[in-house]
Scaffold this motif. Structure first.
Motif, PDB file in Angstrom:
ATOM      1  N   ALA A 213      29.608  23.876  -8.241  1.00 22.35           N
ATOM      2  CA  ALA A 213      30.326  23.135  -7.205  1.00 22.35           C
ATOM      3  C   ALA A 213      31.431  23.988  -6.599  1.00 22.35           C
ATOM      4  CB  ALA A 213      30.902  21.847  -7.785  1.00 22.35           C
ATOM      5  N   GLU A 214      32.120  24.748  -7.440  1.00 23.19           N
ATOM      6  CA  GLU A 214      33.132  25.683  -6.954  1.00 23.19           C
ATOM      7  C   GLU A 214      33.288  26.811  -7.957  1.00 23.19           C
ATOM      8  OE1 GLU A 214      37.221  24.431  -6.879  1.00 23.19           O
ATOM      9  OE2 GLU A 214      36.805  22.738  -8.204  1.00 23.19           O
ATOM     10  N   LEU A 215      33.723  27.942  -7.453  1.00 21.27           N
ATOM     11  CA  LEU A 215      33.961  29.095  -8.322  1.00 21.27           C
ATOM     12  C   LEU A 215      35.400  29.032  -8.826  1.00 21.27           C
ATOM     13  CD1 LEU A 215      32.099  32.050  -6.576  1.00 21.27           C
ATOM     14  CD2 LEU A 215      31.596  31.016  -8.782  1.00 21.27           C
ATOM     15  N   SER A 216      35.660  28.065  -9.677  1.00 18.90           N
ATOM     16  CA  SER A 216      36.998  27.880 -10.231  1.00 18.90           C
ATOM     17  C   SER A 216      37.254  28.908 -11.330  1.00 18.90           C
ATOM     18  CB  SER A 216      37.125  26.475 -10.808  1.00 18.90           C
ATOM     19  OG  SER A 216      36.204  26.308 -11.882  1.00 18.90           O
ATOM     20  N   GLU A 217      38.516  29.012 -11.733  1.00 18.42           N
ATOM     21  CA  GLU A 217      38.861  29.901 -12.851  1.00 18.42           C
ATOM     22  C   GLU A 217      38.088  29.495 -14.100  1.00 18.42           C
ATOM     23  OE1 GLU A 217      40.628  32.544 -13.092  1.00 18.42           O
ATOM     24  OE2 GLU A 217      41.858  32.642 -11.281  1.00 18.42           O
ATOM     25  N   ALA A 218      37.963  28.180 -14.322  1.00 17.30           N
ATOM     26  CA  ALA A 218      37.253  27.708 -15.510  1.00 17.30           C
ATOM     27  C   ALA A 218      35.777  28.081 -15.454  1.00 17.30           C
ATOM     28  CB  ALA A 218      37.418  26.197 -15.645  1.00 17.30           C
ATOM     29  N   ALA A 219      35.159  27.948 -14.274  1.00 18.76           N
ATOM     30  CA  ALA A 219      33.749  28.300 -14.141  1.00 18.76           C
ATOM     31  C   ALA A 219      33.534  29.793 -14.362  1.00 18.76           C
ATOM     32  CB  ALA A 219      33.232  27.889 -12.768  1.00 18.76           C
ATOM     33  N   VAL A 220      34.431  30.608 -13.835  1.00 16.73           N
ATOM     34  CA  VAL A 220      34.316  32.058 -14.007  1.00 16.73           C
ATOM     35  C   VAL A 220      34.519  32.436 -15.474  1.00 16.73           C
ATOM     36  CG1 VAL A 220      35.362  34.278 -13.410  1.00 16.73           C
ATOM     37  CG2 VAL A 220      34.948  32.566 -11.630  1.00 16.73           C
ATOM     38  N   ALA A 221      35.470  31.792 -16.135  1.00 17.27           N
ATOM     39  CA  ALA A 221      35.679  32.051 -17.562  1.00 17.27           C
ATOM     40  C   ALA A 221      34.451  31.629 -18.367  1.00 17.27           C
ATOM     41  CB  ALA A 221      36.919  31.314 -18.053  1.00 17.27           C
ATOM     42  N   GLY A 222      33.841  30.496 -17.980  1.00 18.62           N
ATOM     43  CA  GLY A 222      32.622  30.061 -18.650  1.00 18.62           C
ATOM     44  C   GLY A 222      31.491  31.052 -18.460  1.00 18.62           C
ATOM     45  N   PHE A 223      31.370  31.575 -17.240  1.00 15.37           N
ATOM     46  CA  PHE A 223      30.355  32.598 -16.979  1.00 15.37           C
ATOM     47  C   PHE A 223      30.571  33.813 -17.876  1.00 15.37           C
ATOM     48  CE2 PHE A 223      29.599  36.692 -14.949  1.00 15.37           C
ATOM     49  CZ  PHE A 223      28.218  36.664 -14.809  1.00 15.37           C
ATOM     50  N   LEU A 224      31.806  34.263 -17.970  1.00 16.00           N
ATOM     51  CA  LEU A 224      32.101  35.452 -18.763  1.00 16.00           C
ATOM     52  C   LEU A 224      31.771  35.219 -20.233  1.00 16.00           C
ATOM     53  CD1 LEU A 224      33.208  38.296 -18.356  1.00 16.00           C
ATOM     54  CD2 LEU A 224      35.507  37.375 -18.683  1.00 16.00           C
ATOM     55  N   ASP A 225      32.141  34.049 -20.749  1.00 16.84           N
ATOM     56  CA  ASP A 225      31.826  33.727 -22.144  1.00 16.84           C
ATOM     57  C   ASP A 225      30.316  33.722 -22.369  1.00 16.84           C
ATOM     58  OD1 ASP A 225      34.494  33.478 -22.771  1.00 16.84           O
ATOM     59  OD2 ASP A 225      34.520  31.289 -22.649  1.00 16.84           O
ATOM     60  N   ALA A 226      29.584  33.092 -21.441  1.00 21.87           N
ATOM     61  CA  ALA A 226      28.132  33.003 -21.594  1.00 21.87           C
ATOM     62  C   ALA A 226      27.475  34.369 -21.450  1.00 21.87           C
ATOM     63  CB  ALA A 226      27.562  32.028 -20.566  1.00 21.87           C
ATOM     64  N   ALA A 227      27.968  35.175 -20.518  1.00 26.34           N
ATOM     65  CA  ALA A 227      27.375  36.491 -20.277  1.00 26.34           C
ATOM     66  C   ALA A 227      27.539  37.415 -21.475  1.00 26.34           C
ATOM     67  CB  ALA A 227      28.005  37.125 -19.041  1.00 26.34           C
ATOM     68  N   LEU A 228      28.654  37.269 -22.189  1.00 27.01           N
ATOM     69  CA  LEU A 228      28.941  38.166 -23.308  1.00 27.01           C
ATOM     70  C   LEU A 228      28.542  37.583 -24.660  1.00 27.01           C
ATOM     71  CD1 LEU A 228      32.429  39.521 -22.182  1.00 27.01           C
ATOM     72  CD2 LEU A 228      30.170  40.529 -21.819  1.00 27.01           C
ATOM     73  N   ALA A 229      27.994  36.369 -24.662  1.00 28.85           N
ATOM     74  CA  ALA A 229      27.567  35.751 -25.914  1.00 28.85           C
ATOM     75  C   ALA A 229      26.431  36.558 -26.536  1.00 28.85           C
ATOM     76  CB  ALA A 229      27.114  34.318 -25.659  1.00 28.85           C
ATOM     77  N   PRO A 230      26.367  36.619 -27.864  1.00 30.32           N
ATOM     78  CA  PRO A 230      25.291  37.394 -28.510  1.00 30.32           C
ATOM     79  C   PRO A 230      23.895  37.000 -28.051  1.00 30.32           C
ATOM     80  CG  PRO A 230      26.961  36.791 -30.120  1.00 30.32           C
ATOM     81  CD  PRO A 230      27.328  36.081 -28.846  1.00 30.32           C
ATOM     82  N   ALA A 231      23.670  35.698 -27.809  1.00 33.42           N
ATOM     83  CA  ALA A 231      22.332  35.254 -27.397  1.00 33.42           C
ATOM     84  C   ALA A 231      21.908  35.871 -26.075  1.00 33.42           C
ATOM     85  CB  ALA A 231      22.294  33.729 -27.291  1.00 33.42           C
ATOM     86  N   SER A 232      22.875  36.206 -25.212  1.00 32.50           N
ATOM     87  CA  SER A 232      22.538  36.777 -23.911  1.00 32.50           C
ATOM     88  C   SER A 232      22.041  38.211 -24.013  1.00 32.50           C
ATOM     89  CB  SER A 232      23.748  36.704 -22.970  1.00 32.50           C
ATOM     90  OG  SER A 232      24.014  35.362 -22.606  1.00 32.50           O
ATOM     91  N   GLY A 233      22.082  38.776 -25.210  1.00 31.85           N
ATOM     92  CA  GLY A 233      21.526  40.108 -25.402  1.00 31.85           C
ATOM     93  C   GLY A 233      20.039  40.174 -25.125  1.00 31.85           C
ATOM     94  N   ALA A 234      19.363  39.021 -25.130  1.00 32.82           N
ATOM     95  CA  ALA A 234      17.927  38.984 -24.828  1.00 32.82           C
ATOM     96  C   ALA A 234      17.653  38.994 -23.333  1.00 32.82           C
ATOM     97  CB  ALA A 234      17.300  37.736 -25.451  1.00 32.82           C
TER      98      ALA A 234
END
Length: 251
Positions: free
Chosen positions: A130-151
Motif C-alpha cells: 500500500a505504501e513504502l513506509s519505514e516499517a514496510a522497508v524494515a520488513g523487507f530487509l528482515d525478510a531478505a536477510l532471513a536464513p530461509a531466503s538463502g534459497a
C-alpha cells in the motif's frame, strides 16, 4: 543560430540511462535505507528497485558473480548526463563495487534486470504494498536477510508511482524468486518465497499486480473494478475459454 544549435544539442543529449549499482551483501541495511530515502527525492523520470541477489555457484556465471551475494540498486533515468550524475550522487556516495549505469537504447532496457532470455524453471511470490513506509522497508530487509531466503536468487523492492499511479493502488512491490533447477528443489524454493511474502503481508494493498502473480488466486484482487466488465466480454466472446489465461475471469 548559436542558441538554436545549443538547444538542439541539449535535446539530443537527453536520453535513457540505465544499469545497476552493486555492493557486498553486508552493506544491505545501509543501501536499502539509503535507496528508500533517495526515491522520495527523485522525479518521475526515474524508476528503480533495490534487491538482494544470491548467485548460485554455477560455472556458466561470470567468476565475479559465481556463488557471491550482493545488494543492488537498478534504475532507469530519462535525463541528460549532468542530471543523471546529480541524481545518482547520493547512491554513488556509498561506493558501489559495480556501477553499470550508461546511456541505453530503450530496446536494451529488458537486459538491466539480468533475466534469462529463455524461460527458466522458477517460483516467485509477490506482495503489492500500500505504501513504502519505514516499517514496510524494515520488513523487507528482515525478510531478505532471513536464513530461509538463502534459497532464493533474488528478493526485490520496486518503487511504483508515476504513470502507474492512477491504475495501481500501491506504492511499491515486493517480489521474491528462486530458480528450480530440478523438481526436488521446488518445495524449498516455494516455501522460502512464501515465507518472504508473509513478512510483507501486513503492509499489503488490497490488490495484486497481474504480471507478478504467479499462482492462481482471487481474480478480484487482480482485476479490481474491471472484473465485471471482463467477465461480460469473455462470456460473450469466448464462453468456452478457448483463449487460455493465466488468471481466468470465469469460474
Amino acid at each position: 543560430m548559436h542558441d538554436l544549435a545549443a538547444v538542439a544539442g541539449m535535446a539530443a543529449s537527453v536520453g535513457v540511462w540505465a544499469g545497476g549499482l552493486m555492493w557486498p551483501l553486508d552493506r544491505a541495511a545501509d543501501v536499502v535505507h539509503a535507496w528508500h530515502a533517495w526515491i522520495g527525492a527523485v522525479p518521475d523520470t526515474v524508476t528503480s528497485l533495490v534487491r538482494v541477489l544470491r548467485f548460485p555457484p554455477l560455472p556458466d556465471l561470470p567468476e565475479a558473480m559465481r556463488g557471491q551475494q550482493f545488494v543492488a540498486v537498478e534504475a532507469a533515468v530519462h535525463a541528460d548526463a549532468e542530471e543523471v550524475a546529480a541524481l545518482l550522487a547520493p547512491l554513488r556516495a556509498l561506493a558501489p563495487t559495480v556501477d553499470s549505469m550508461r546511456p541505453m537504447p530503450p530496446a536494451e532496457l529488458a537486459t538491466v534486470h539480468g533475466d534469462p532470455p529463455q524461460p527458466s524453471p522458477a517460483f516467485g511470490e509477490s506482495v503489492l504494498l500500500a505504501e513504502l513506509s519505514e516499517a514496510a522497508v524494515a520488513g523487507f530487509l528482515d525478510a531478505a536477510l532471513a536464513p530461509a531466503s538463502g534459497a532464493l536468487l533474488s528478493v526485490e523492492l520496486r518503487h511504483l508511482g508515476g504513470a502507474l499511479t492512477p491504475d495501481v493502488p500501491g506504492d511499491g512491490l515486493a517480489f521474491a524468486v528462486g530458480i528450480v533447477p530440478v523438481p526436488e528443489a521446488a518445495p524449498e524454493v516455494a516455501a522460502a518465497a512464501m515465507a518472504f511474502a508473509r513478512v510483507l503481508d501486513p503492509y499489503a494493498a488490497p490488490r495484486a499486480l497481474k504480471n507478478f502473480t504467479e499462482r492462481p488466486g482471487d481474480p478480484e484482487r487482480i482485476y479490481g473494478s474491471d472484473l465485471a466488465r471482463l467477465r461480460t466480454i469473455v462470456a460473450a466472446w469466448d464462453p468456452e475459454q478457448v483463449i487460455a489465461a493465466g488468471h481466468p475471469v470465469l469460474d
